[in-house]
Design an enzyme around this catalytic site. Structure first.
Site, PDB file in Angstrom:
ATOM      1  N   GLY A 109      -6.539   4.529  36.262  1.00  0.00           N
ATOM      2  CA  GLY A 109      -7.463   5.637  36.437  1.00  0.00           C
ATOM      3  C   GLY A 109      -8.711   5.170  37.170  1.00  0.00           C
ATOM      4  N   CYS A 110      -9.408   6.086  37.804  1.00  0.00           N
ATOM      5  CA  CYS A 110     -10.557   5.695  38.627  1.00  0.00           C
ATOM      6  C   CYS A 110     -11.692   5.122  37.775  1.00  0.00           C
ATOM      7  CB  CYS A 110     -11.034   6.870  39.472  1.00  0.00           C
ATOM      8  SG  CYS A 110     -11.365   8.395  38.565  1.00  0.00           S
TER       9      CYS A 110
END
Length: 304
Positions: free
Chosen positions: A112-113
């Site tokens: 995930g970012c």
């Protein structure tokens, strides 16, 4: 030439992957006609006929796509949350989890970012014994609005309320979908208190973890040395650049790398990672993982 299928190519992550790969002569993109883009039978044929598949889908759709892949040679890179802590899936952050773990797997869960920025800062410290696994941490992360997908992009780029012009905190119930991977990959006993913030700019991300010096077993200067040795500088590097006392969350917009830096003093320390939420935070990381899977240089086709 490798055959690549992007399932969910109309979303922001898929579009950036397509843009990067369209310039390469070693990749042949499998494309479905618009009318068959959501047809499961057509997708199943494409999924099983590819060498590498990128899943740029919601969690449920990503799980469905994996379930119809019958060809054992197909390598899957899932950019959704669905498999990031799942057994049998390699976590796709090679600088942290090892290049061999990705190379030796055909199921890769793209990070995930927000999680990428936190993990890059914290995992090396826990592994080096500098930060205890039972540390209770906090983290805030400033992101551009493209990370919220098509609906959020439409909200920000349309006739929006004045409230959208100022940064907006979210994930207020402390159950953000990135928390399980942040805890698991770093080897922490507790999830951090996490405050993500979206602001009125398209791309970029700045993750900050504040620490008191007495919670660490080293100094700020030693932390800088540790990060410099932990990352090879190709994609993730120590980069203590600032803008006259300011740090812009848009410094890496349009790029696929990540910069790590340490600020503060000997009492209070700020750990900072900056990157593009669609770069090392999504599409760039996915392409890096693909490169490793097919035996190419990790940086091939990336913008650094």
């Amino acid at each position: 030439m490798y055959k690549v299928f992007i399932d969910g190519s109309a979303g922001t992550t898929g579009l950036r992957i397509r843009e990067r790969l369209s310039e390469r002569d070693d990749i042949k993109l499998i494309a479905l006609p618009e009318e068959l883009r959501k047809d499961l039978n057509a997708r199943k044929d494409a999924l099983n006929g590819a060498d590498v598949v990128f899943l740029c889908l919601p969690d449920a759709a990503a799980k469905e796509a994996v379930s119809v892949i019958e060809n054992p040679a197909v390598k899957v890179i899932d950019t959704s949350t669905a498999h990031r802590t799942a057994e049998g899936w390699a976590y796709g952050f090679p600088e942290i989890c090892g290049y061999e773990s990705i190379k030796n797997s055909n199921r890769i869960a793209n990070p995930g970012c927000h999680a990428s920025g936190f993990i890059a800062l914290i995992a090396p410290l826990v592994r080096a014994g500098i930060l205890s696994a039972d540390s209770r941490l906090s983290c805030f992360s400033l992101t551009g609005y493209t990370g919220g997908g098509k609906n959020m992009i439409a909200e920000y780029e349309g006739d929006k309320s004045e409230l959208y012009r100022a940064p907006r905190a979210y994930g207020l119930n402390q159950s953000h979908k990135h928390l399980p991977e942040m805890r698991a990959v770093c080897g922490l006993d507790f999830s951090p208190v996490f405050c993500p913030i979206v602001a009125d700019f398209p791309c970029g991300m700045e993750v900050i973890v504040p620490l008191f010096r007495d919670g660490l077993k080293t100094s700020a200067e030693e932390l800088k040395k540790l990060y410099k040795s932990a990352f090879d500088g190709q994609i993730v590097k120590y980069a203590a650049d600032d803008e006259s006392g300011f740090l812009s969350a848009g410094a890496y917009a349009g790029k696929d790398g990540m910069g790590i830096s340490v600020y503060g003093n000997e009492e209070r320390i700020l750990l900072v990672s900056r990157f593009d939420n669609l770069g090392k935070g999504a599409s760039g990381a996915a392409i890096e993982n693909m490169n490793i899977l097919i035996g190419e240089e990790p940086t091939k086709g990336l913008v650094l």
